[in-house]
Design an enzyme around this catalytic site. Structure first.
Site, PDB file in Angstrom:
ATOM      1  N   ASP A   1       7.136  40.642 171.039  1.00  0.00           N
ATOM      2  CA  ASP A   1       6.440  40.631 171.616  1.00  0.00           C
ATOM      3  C   ASP A   1       6.716  40.654 172.963  1.00  0.00           C
ATOM      4  O   ASP A   1       6.980  38.783 172.617  1.00  0.00           O
ATOM      5  CB  ASP A   1       5.795  39.592 171.495  1.00  0.00           C
ATOM      6  CG  ASP A   1       4.637  41.198 170.544  1.00  0.00           C
ATOM      7  OD1 ASP A   1       4.778  42.140 169.407  1.00  0.00           O
ATOM      8  OD2 ASP A   1       2.813  39.830 170.399  1.00  0.00           O
TER       9      ASP A   1
ATOM     10  N   LYS B   1      -4.021  45.122 172.410  1.00  0.00           N
ATOM     11  CA  LYS B   1      -3.307  43.259 170.740  1.00  0.00           C
ATOM     12  C   LYS B   1      -3.868  42.063 172.127  1.00  0.00           C
ATOM     13  O   LYS B   1      -3.473  41.946 173.055  1.00  0.00           O
ATOM     14  CB  LYS B   1      -1.987  43.632 170.668  1.00  0.00           C
ATOM     15  CG  LYS B   1      -1.889  42.142 170.129  1.00  0.00           C
ATOM     16  CD  LYS B   1      -0.425  41.635 169.686  1.00  0.00           C
ATOM     17  CE  LYS B   1      -0.769  40.465 169.091  1.00  0.00           C
ATOM     18  NZ  LYS B   1       0.525  39.769 168.030  1.00  0.00           N
TER      19      LYS B   1
ATOM     20  N   LYS C   1      -0.194  43.764 175.492  1.00  0.00           N
ATOM     21  CA  LYS C   1      -1.496  42.324 174.738  1.00  0.00           C
ATOM     22  C   LYS C   1      -1.747  41.742 175.861  1.00  0.00           C
ATOM     23  O   LYS C   1      -0.531  41.398 177.040  1.00  0.00           O
ATOM     24  CB  LYS C   1       0.130  41.622 174.127  1.00  0.00           C
ATOM     25  CG  LYS C   1      -0.168  40.732 173.456  1.00  0.00           C
ATOM     26  CD  LYS C   1       0.894  40.355 171.995  1.00  0.00           C
ATOM     27  CE  LYS C   1       0.799  38.601 172.219  1.00  0.00           C
ATOM     28  NZ  LYS C   1       1.714  38.134 170.724  1.00  0.00           N
TER      29      LYS C   1
END
Lengths: 279, 304, 477
Positions: B141, B240, B204
């Protein structure tokens, strides 16, 4: 020395900024200021049709002009009526009425850039929206001018309709058409765009039904429709395309009284615009 | 068959995307929040949501013990609940998580690239990434360089993502936009496309360290982006939302958002994740309530 | 079979207690008709009878007008604005308190989705009463003179598409200004008006201030033509509006009309596409398209036509058509068999005239009146489906190349109620909004309403405004 032979005037219609005779070729006798009988044009339904066409084609530009510009043009017209004051007095034999008419025109000229503020504004809606209401002109308005008070009455129905951006077809008072024709001459030499005001002389009983039923006319001012039966019939005709109708007053109108804004607002539409507020 | 879009002028491309009207987008997201889900669907939705959780701990105070406990919970959340999708930790904790999760099929995700600010030189970000992958992370991430994005240096942001993606090797790359710092939905849409064009496997919303974190409207805009990106290129990118999703009710609203925006293809842990820590417990409480018909309480779920 | 199914989530209808039959509400109480004729109100989603309702006769109308006149002369006219205001606040509060009940009843009687009745209609109804309640003692500040007077007895005839909301738009300003009213709800949707009558009783509103006379067209005609009324306010079709305008010609009755529309929703190539799609969908499928200001003509710029239509179809495929009481339903039942027949007829004409018809796959219930959301492409201005108000979930798609062409096409209709503009360019919004001949212009949004915001049409969409300060004018002398 012999008295000079006068040049007599031909009284014609005022359509699209020009002064045509009635397409029907007809005229009718009316009395001139000096007392002799003269011929006024007797407008036909086709003249009414042409006048509507002229008013319609003038509408977008006049409605789209800035309010300041319309106010300037109307004020200039007041100046020019003032310049013809003596002629109007001769035609109406009513000096006070002429003065009041000029003052009335000036009063309406000043409304051009105020009516939207008085009759529009922001609406505090319960949500993240910009929401604004503003008046807009209705479109083409047919006006049956009042038979009494030939200039003041006429000015009091024409000025409120056009100052907000409408264009008009005016049926002049049948028996006193000359002030209307003189007003047309003023308008023709003013800065008013051709077709904003069109003036028909003749018999409203003949032409008004065509205007009342005309599907490209948006408003109908019946102030001068003195016969209740005719007024009712015309109002009924006007329903065909839902014209905005100003009914004749049941009581005699005091033309010198404060007119209020009703004659303007009757021929205004309120447009409300919404837009979200978000970054 | 995938088509590759390689804009020669990123700025022109990103600014040519349709704008987002804030009020309209928020209203659409709110309307979808009124969908009412009942019984059987709700039960399935709760289990799906659990399988989509990236169980996360990103604290300075994290210890191996804490991470091991979290991994145990990831494997066995409680009762017959399914395992979560991944455990998400700082790079230093990746070896611990990888060890604890071995054989479980649960992914090891790690924030990298000088999380959460991203304010470090690129070589350090890349080293950060490689270390995490080397130690066993199969999902990275990363945070984008918001400073560069907001000042219009799109090429720089793009190239950093490309470089990190390369450093990831086989690991999946989730690109954190940190939407709370992007200020407008237009920027969220542009950043989403930028991240997808640069090769991100997921986009995300947030680090969880900045408020606001995930919101339904931001997620809606990102779901529209992955939907449109798929239509344009054939490539499917995951989404996400992370941070601020605490209740089962919220999670289900997000699933509705997914189904009605990107489509049911995305109702899959490979394509949609929740970045959350406390959400899992509420999903478990609701699951128990549905099974027993009684409201459960916090004493009946584990604290980790 | 999709993984993620919405289970039905029906709102409980037990919250509302529907009587098997209703009388007329005259002079503060429910009374039988003079001649005893009745009709049935059915649930359009099931065709089940909901209640038996009186068909008001001319004698009933007489009684109602007389009651309204008495109340005007003796109670409501002389009452202080402050007291009128307090009655209206009471009503507003009662509507809020009973809003779930009213929403369910509205959904049952009308067929509209409970989500819309609950989230749109009822909040707006209460807000409308709140808004005008506050005006009652401030009329001298409204810009209609220092001492504006009420007109007297108002005859009000409302349609079936937003039964209670249209009631609020009519009754709230009339009462605030000091008028008394006789209101006729639409024959297919009389029930919430009768429940509103109960609320008037609960509020201890003086008898005769509000009178509800149910019935069909003949009852409405008797009411608007009654010599004892001073004001006629009508919302409905242009055809009936025209007839009413004729009938009041030559009288002193004041008239306001809220009529049909054929609004253009203009999508420029730089529109916020996702919100535009939502706006188009909301514009035509909100309330099954039974909306006078519905965006029934989509004008889309040719350069984005294909992608926009793809997005629109994708979005339409998500519309959930079905049980109006299901909280997940987006599109409910068509209000009546007659309306369904008209929608079917005009849609058939659309196909005959060469337009391409498309609907998403959707299962419609066996019983009740249903019509799938429908899109017509390849439509030109000459087609009937581009000119006539369908008043159903049917969208006609036309295209344009330039802003001038968009404005010309948008204005090329006898109607002028509303319009929509979708573009991210602010100056274009303002220029186009200026040129659209429509009373309400929604830019980058659609079908938004608010009690403070005037609503009403240009041209054959009627005259007068409802809502806001402007809405007072219709009820003041």
């Amino acid at each position: 020395m012999p008295e000079r032979l006068a040049v007599r005037k031909t009284y014609k219609l005022f359509i699209g900024g020009a002064f045509p005779r009635s397409e029907s070729g007809r005229s009718y006798p009316v009395s001139s200021p000096s007392g002799e009988t003269v011929n006024a044009s007797l407008a036909s339904r086709k003249d009414a049709r042409d006048a509507v066409r002229a008013a319609r084609s003038a509408f977008p530009k006049w409605a789209g002009a800035t309010a300041y510009n319309r106010g300037q043009i109307l004020y200039r017209i007041a100046e020019m009526i003032e310049g013809r004051r003596e002629q109007f007095i001769a035609e109406t034999r009513d000096a006070a009425g002429v003065d009041a008419a000029i003052d009335r025109w000036v009063w309406y000229a000043g409304w051009a850039d105020k009516i939207a503020q008085v009759h529009g504004g922001a609406n505090p809606v319960a949500g993240p929206y910009f929401n604004l209401s503003a008046p807009e002109p209705t479109g083409v308005v047919a006006v049956v001018a009042p038979p009494d008070s030939p200039l003041l009455g006429l000015v009091s129905v024409v000025a409120p309709a056009i100052v907000t951006g409408n264009t008009v077809v005016v049926l002049a008072a049948e028996d006193h058409p000359l002030p209307a024709i003189t007003l047309a001459e003023v308008l023709a030499t003013s800065d008013l765009p051709a077709g904003v005001v069109n003036i028909l002389t003749g018999r409203p009983a003949e032409t008004a039904p065509w205007l009342a039923a005309h599907m490209d006319v948006n408003g109908l001012d019946l102030t001068g429709a003195t016969d209740p039966e005719l007024a009712t019939a015309w109002e009924r005709d006007a329903a065909e395309n839902l014209k905005r109708v100003l009914r004749p007053s049941p009581d005699a109108i005091d033309w010198s009284a404060d007119p209020g804004t009703g004659r303007m607002t009757t021929f205004l539409e309120t447009k409300t615009v919404w837009h979200p507020k978000g970054v | 068959m995938t088509a590759v879009i390689q804009p020669t002028d990123l700025r022109a491309y990103l600014h040519g995307l349709p704008g987002v009207d804030k009020v309209g987008a928020e209203q659409r997201a709110a309307m979808l929040g009124t969908r009412s889900i009942k019984t059987t669907s709700k039960r399935a939705a709760l289990d799906l949501a659990i399988r989509m959780v990236d169980l996360t701990t990103l604290e300075g105070a994290d210890t191996p013990g804490k991470v091991r406990a979290l991994c145990a919970k990831a494997r066995h959340p409680g009762g017959d609940a399914p395992a979560v999708a991944a455990v998400c930790v700082y790079p230093s904790m990746v070896p611990v998580a990888a060890e604890a999760l071995r054989g479980s099929g649960i992914h090891v995700a790690s924030v990298a690239t000088a999380f959460p600010s991203g304010q470090a030189p690129l070589p350090i970000k890349l080293a950060d990434t490689r270390a995490a992958v080397r130690d066993g992370a199969d999902e990275i991430d990363m945070v984008i360089n918001r400073g560069a994005f907001l000042s219009g240096r799109y090429d720089q942001v793009f190239e950093e993502i490309v470089a990190v993606k390369e450093a990831c090797g086989e690991a999946h790359l989730k690109v954190i936009l940190e939407t709370g710092e992007l200020a407008t939905y237009d920027n969220v849409r542009r950043a989403s496309w930028l991240a997808m064009l640069a090769g991100g496997d997921f986009i995300k919303t947030s680090t969880g360290k900045v408020q606001p974190a995930a919101t339904p409207a931001v997620t809606l805009v990102m779901l529209e982006a992955v939907r449109d990106f798929r239509a344009a290129t054939g490539r499917i990118v995951g989404v996400k939302p992370a941070g601020g999703i605490r209740t089962a009710k919220d999670a289900i609203k997000y699933l509705v958002l997914v189904a009605e925006t990107a489509g049911e293809t995305w109702l899959d842990p490979d394509l949609f994740r929740f970045g959350a820590s406390t959400l899992l417990n509420d999903l478990l409480l609701q699951r128990t309530k549905m099974a027993t018909g009684r409201y459960s309480g916090p004493d009946y779920v584990t604290l980790d | 079979m999709s993984f993620f199914e919405y289970a039905p989530a029906p709102e409980s209808r037990s919250i509302v207690d529907i009587r098997s039959s209703y009388g007329l509400f005259i002079d503060g109480s429910f009374v039988d008709s003079v001649d005893g004729k009745t009709f049935k109100s059915v649930n359009p989603a099931t065709e089940e009878q909901l209640a038996e309702v009186v068909e008001g006769s001319p004698a009933d109308v007489d009684a109602a007008v007389a009651a309204a006149r008495r109340a005007f002369d003796t109670v409501w006219g002389p009452m202080s604005g402050a007291d009128r205001s307090k009655y209206l606040f009471r009503i507003a509060r009662l509507i809020q308190e009973r809003s779930r009940e009213l929403a369910v009843l509205e959904s049952l009687d009308n067929g509209k989705p409970i989500r819309e009745a609950r989230d749109v209609d009822l909040p707006l109804v209460a807000a409308h009463f709140f808004y005008y309640a506050g005006w009652a003692d401030k009329l001298s500040h409204a810009g209609f003179g220092s001492d504006p007077r009420p007109l007297g007895v108002a005859a009000q005839v409302i349609p079936w598409n937003f039964p209670l909301l249209m009631l609020a738009w009519k009754i709230a300003p009339a009462l605030a200004c000091g008028n008394t009213v006789v209101l006729k709800p639409a024959e297919t949707t009389p029930l919430t008006a009768l429940l509103f009558a109960e609320i008037c009783q609960q509020a201890d509103l003086p008898p005769g201030v509000v009178n509800i006379v149910t019935g069909a067209g003949e009852t409405g005609r008797a009411l608007v033509e009654h010599p004892g009324v001073d004001k006629v306010a009508f919302t409905g079709s242009t055809e009936v509006g025209r007839a009413i305008a004729r009938s009041v010609a030559g009288t002193r009755k004041r008239l306001t009309l809220e009529l049909g529309g054929k609004a253009a929703n203009i999508v420029f190539d730089d529109a916020p596409i996702d919100q535009a799609v939502e706006g188009i969908v909301n514009g035509i499928f909100f309330n099954q398209g039974h909306v006078c200001c519905a965006g029934s003509r989509l004008l889309v710029q040719e350069s984005v036509q294909d992608s926009f239509l793809d997005a629109l179809k994708r979005r339409m495929s998500l519309l959930r058509v079905g049980d109006p009481l299901d909280k997940n339903t987006d599109v409910g039942a068509i209000n009546s068999a007659a309306q369904l027949a008209r929608i079917r007829e005009l849609s058939a004409v659309g196909e005959e005239e060469g337009a391409s018809r498309w609907s998403p796959a959707c299962e419609l219930p066996d019983r009740g009146f249903w019509f799938a959301p429908t899109l017509f492409t390849g439509v030109s201005q000459a087609h009937r489906i581009a000119r006539e108000e369908i008043f159903g979930p049917v969208l006609s798609v036309l295209t344009f190349r330039t802003p001038d062409e968009a404005v010309e096409k948008a204005n090329n209709t006898p109607y002028g109620l509303s319009a929509g503009i979708w573009t991210e360019k602010g100056s274009r919004i303002l220029a186009v909004a200026d040129r659209l001949r429509a009373g309400v212009v929604w830019a980058n949004t659609f079908n938004k309403f608010d009690p403070t915001s005037p609503f009403g049409g240009y041209k054959e969409s009627g005259y007068g405004r409802e809502g806001g300060r402007h809405g007072l004018e219709a009820y003041l002398a």
